[in-house]
Motif scaffolding. Sequence first.
Motif, short mmCIF file in Angstrom:
data_model
loop_
_atom_site.label_atom_id
_atom_site.label_comp_id
_atom_site.label_asym_id
_atom_site.label_seq_id
_atom_site.Cartn_x
_atom_site.Cartn_y
_atom_site.Cartn_z
N SER A 80 0.81 -1.22 0.00
CA SER A 80 0.00 0.00 0.00
C SER A 80 0.84 1.26 0.00
CB SER A 80 -0.92 0.01 1.23
OG SER A 80 -0.16 0.04 2.42
N VAL A 81 2.18 1.14 0.13
CA VAL A 81 3.05 2.31 0.12
C VAL A 81 3.95 2.23 -1.11
CG1 VAL A 81 2.99 2.52 2.61
CG2 VAL A 81 4.79 1.19 1.55
N LYS A 102 -1.09 -6.41 1.74
CA LYS A 102 -2.07 -5.33 1.55
C LYS A 102 -2.31 -5.05 0.07
CE LYS A 102 -0.37 -3.27 5.86
NZ LYS A 102 0.17 -2.08 6.53
N VAL A 103 -2.47 -6.13 -0.70
CA VAL A 103 -2.69 -5.99 -2.15
C VAL A 103 -4.04 -5.34 -2.42
CG1 VAL A 103 -2.74 -7.27 -4.32
CG2 VAL A 103 -1.24 -8.01 -2.48
N ASP A 104 -5.02 -5.55 -1.55
CA ASP A 104 -6.32 -4.92 -1.77
C ASP A 104 -6.20 -3.40 -1.74
OD1 ASP A 104 -5.53 -5.06 0.85
OD2 ASP A 104 -7.56 -5.28 1.65
N MET A 105 -5.45 -2.88 -0.80
CA MET A 105 -5.24 -1.43 -0.74
C MET A 105 -4.39 -0.95 -1.91
SD MET A 105 -4.50 -1.11 3.36
CE MET A 105 -4.36 0.68 3.26
N ASN A 122 -5.49 1.92 -4.57
CA ASN A 122 -4.79 3.20 -4.57
C ASN A 122 -3.93 3.43 -5.79
OD1 ASN A 122 -5.92 3.63 -2.04
ND2 ASN A 122 -4.13 2.82 -0.95
N LEU A 123 -3.39 2.36 -6.39
CA LEU A 123 -2.48 2.55 -7.50
C LEU A 123 -3.23 2.89 -8.78
CD1 LEU A 123 0.14 -0.32 -7.04
CD2 LEU A 123 0.43 2.10 -6.58
N ILE A 177 2.00 -3.55 -9.72
CA ILE A 177 1.94 -4.75 -8.88
C ILE A 177 2.49 -5.95 -9.64
CG2 ILE A 177 0.39 -6.30 -7.64
CD1 ILE A 177 -1.42 -3.96 -7.12
N GLN A 178 2.16 -6.03 -10.92
CA GLN A 178 2.69 -7.13 -11.73
C GLN A 178 4.21 -7.06 -11.82
OE1 GLN A 178 1.26 -7.17 -15.74
NE2 GLN A 178 2.06 -9.22 -16.19
#
Length: 966
Positions: free
Chosen positions: A446-447, A474-477, A481-482, A488-489
């Motif tokens: 998330s950061v 915290k992949v859901d956040m 947010n991204l 992420i990939q």
Amino acid sequence: MLRAGSVVTCIACKNLLPPRMGVKFRVPLQKLHPFSRAIHHRYSANSNPQRPPHCSAARHYTSLSRLPMRPPKSRSGGHGYQQHRTFWVARLAAKLLKLRYILLGSAVGGGYTAKKTYDEWKDMLPDMSQYTWVVPDFIWELSENIDLDKLAKALPELEEIAKLLPDMEKIGENFTFLKSLLTSETTGDSALRAPDVPPTSAAMSDGSDKQFKKSSDKERVDQLQEELLRTQMKYQRMLERLEKENKELRKVVLQKDDKGIHQRKVKKSLIDMYSEVLDILSDYDSNYNTQDHLPRVVVVGDQSAGKTSVLEMIAQARIFPRGSGEMMTRSPVKVTLSEGPHHVAMFKDSTREFDLGKEEDLAALRHEIELRMRKSVKDGQTVSPETISLSVKGPGIQRMVLVDLPGVISTVTAGMAADTKETIFSISKAYMQNPNAIILCIQDGSVDAERSIVTDLVSQMDPQGKRTIFVLTKVDMAEKNLASPNRIQQIVEGRLFPMKALGYFAVVTGKGSTNESIDSIKDYEEDFFQNSRLLRDGMLKAHQVTTKNLSLAVSDCFWKMVRESVEQQADAFKASRFNLETEWKNNYPRLRELDRNELYEKAKNEILDEVISLSQVTPKHWESILQKKLWERVSTHVIENIYLPAAQTMNSGTFNTTVDIKLKQWTDKQLPHKALEVAWETLQEEFARFMSEYKGKDQDDIFDKLKEAVKEESIKRHKWNERAMDSLRVIQHNALEDRSITDKPQWDAAIQFMEETLQSRLKDTDSVIADMVGPDWKQRWLSWKNRTPEQHIRNETKNELERLLKLHEDHTAYLANDEVTTVRKNLEGRGVEVDPVLIKDTWHQLYRRHFLQKALSHCNLCRRGFYYYQRHFVDSELECNDVVLFWRIQRMLAITGNTLRQQLTNTEVRRLEKNVKEVLEDFGENNEKKVQLITGRRVQLAEDLKKVREIQEKLEAFIEALHKEK
């Protein structure tokens, strides 16, 4: 032909699907049916990117499978027709024979192709033989302990299972449609064209047909994808239900095994055996460079990155203290995970089991962990390197050993020690530098990734990434947010960070609430990934998500590392043991190998024997020592404050009255206290004497420091019984009031006691005067010594005062002022300036010597005075009241000594022995105290030998159990 067609069809399916089209999986890839997993591996998008397009493949397929067209034969009449009619029987027979061969060849070819396809499918299935160790031993023994017939009856019927299977007819229709679609494109042009259609019309018709086919193809593909997802969902539900039943079944079997239905020690205690080895190694300080390189999973990450949450998901319980943004992990926590019938937790040094299914036990466990962390942190520090060992057991938990480390920080905030950041780095490096440690790197998704500190630290310790597993939390956040999910990939593919890793995982550990349960977090994680476009669009693979997949991967990696390194570590400790044993044989060949605890027990027995020997001291010895010490303590008071003032009186009545008053005051205020002090000091001295002079056959100088510490601590704790003071006061008062000397021996003893006392005092007084006046003429001539100016003045003053005493032998103890003035003027007349204070000090010592000399001469006269004493000195000028005083003092000393001796032997020695035992017990429970008091290379060598032997034996037992499990 059947096999070639299936391959072409799958290739066509692959090319018809969009390249980034993802598939929603509710379960990880490891949990899919083996057939589905085989198809996934064989026909995945990355399997063979060099294959030709499906159209050309289809044309190639049709060109090989269709015979070339023969030119039409002319049917002319005449002879040709007759010939055709004449040999129709032969042609019919030939066709029939040809049909037979076709059928026979098709049957043989089809059977061979089917067998080859079955073999290929069988080869694609994973080899499960190497994973048989995962299945516990009791699974293979189920038939002996569980009624399988009852279990089979409890299983669902075939009709119910058939309802869960996919609709094969619909799938067959879809594949038939695809096959017809592919083959229709490869048929001849004459078969697809209308002969009488004009070219323009034909082109328009062909274009509309292609557009219609594209739209219908897309619909068919969507239908196929939906059908495939529905099929996988059915399999998923069936697998989940079977997994749940299997978990319940394992729990029942473990409960039966726990009750002792059958003994199964290897599987149950394997991870516990390994954890015990790690606990011993954590306390082992090697002097032979034998380092601890046994594997464990080291969990590192930035502060508040979710390390603790990941561990709780793996342990399936909220066992760690939690806080919002503050540092909660203040020391390393080693968690040993193992499978068991009940979900419980227990500390290494405690027997209490915390039931993780009860919220009150969970709260108590979290509180206990927090207390232990704060207790391990020293004053002025924020974190501690001391490890807290915890074991967690439960059904379905993966077996491994994890170490949760304090979170890495970038800035020291208010309230932290100045070296907190460096301490955390040193603790993390100490665990990660183990070449066999598996590094579980936790990164907060998330950061911003650029704010991460731990990735650089992990890259330094494992540059090749051969033992690192990266976890994005915290992949859901992060998805919310991204702006670019492709980031992420890039992270999970290892393209964003410079660090390398064995595997990359993405997990969700809840919504951030401390009240969430593990089950609710699991449901939320599965629902998120089921609906997340990260998985739907193919950015994440199914086996890279959920903490369940992470737990399985970490456990597999852990046990693989254990199997590869444990025997090497056992050999290293074997070599270390040989070196230590060689050193002991060369340096201490005649001594047994006693470690610190064994040496302490030996010293403890010696000290207790020495304390017991106090009770064997004879009463005469106790009384003699007590009387002597008590008189040394009170003699000055008796002579200066009682005897001398009373002797200045003019008659015996006044003497006795003064003596009685002063003795009464002394007894009421000082004498009992002095007596108890003397008794307590005597006990200490005798105890110390026995401790130092005790010589047994096993006496060892290595115990000297321990004995001294025990003696000091025991004396400090011992308090004399104050209630004995009142009774002692009464006894002493009665003894001093008695004036009756019954026989001549008592009188002679009093005379001797008085004479010895006066001679001792006279000797001391002469010594003081000699120091005041300096050396006499003999010493000056023989030893070449001179007087100092002060000594010269004192000598002149002494001579003047001696002349005064010769003139007045019955002078009082004090000089009058006019006498002081006279002496000073006489000295000034001889040129000696003297101070009046110096004159009085010199007079005090001279009069004291004069008095003691007169008392000694009087004592000699009283040797024959017992007869006059019996007649109360009637008609006699001799008065020996001072002898009676010394007899009263002597008798008081004897009675006091006897009373104190009884109290010592009956009470105080036993209380001291009890104190010594308590001190020894306290020291025995304090390892730091034992290390401080029992030191030396001999002790350290014995300690190392014991530890190395214990480690080697436990490692060998673990390796044997590990081989049995294989």
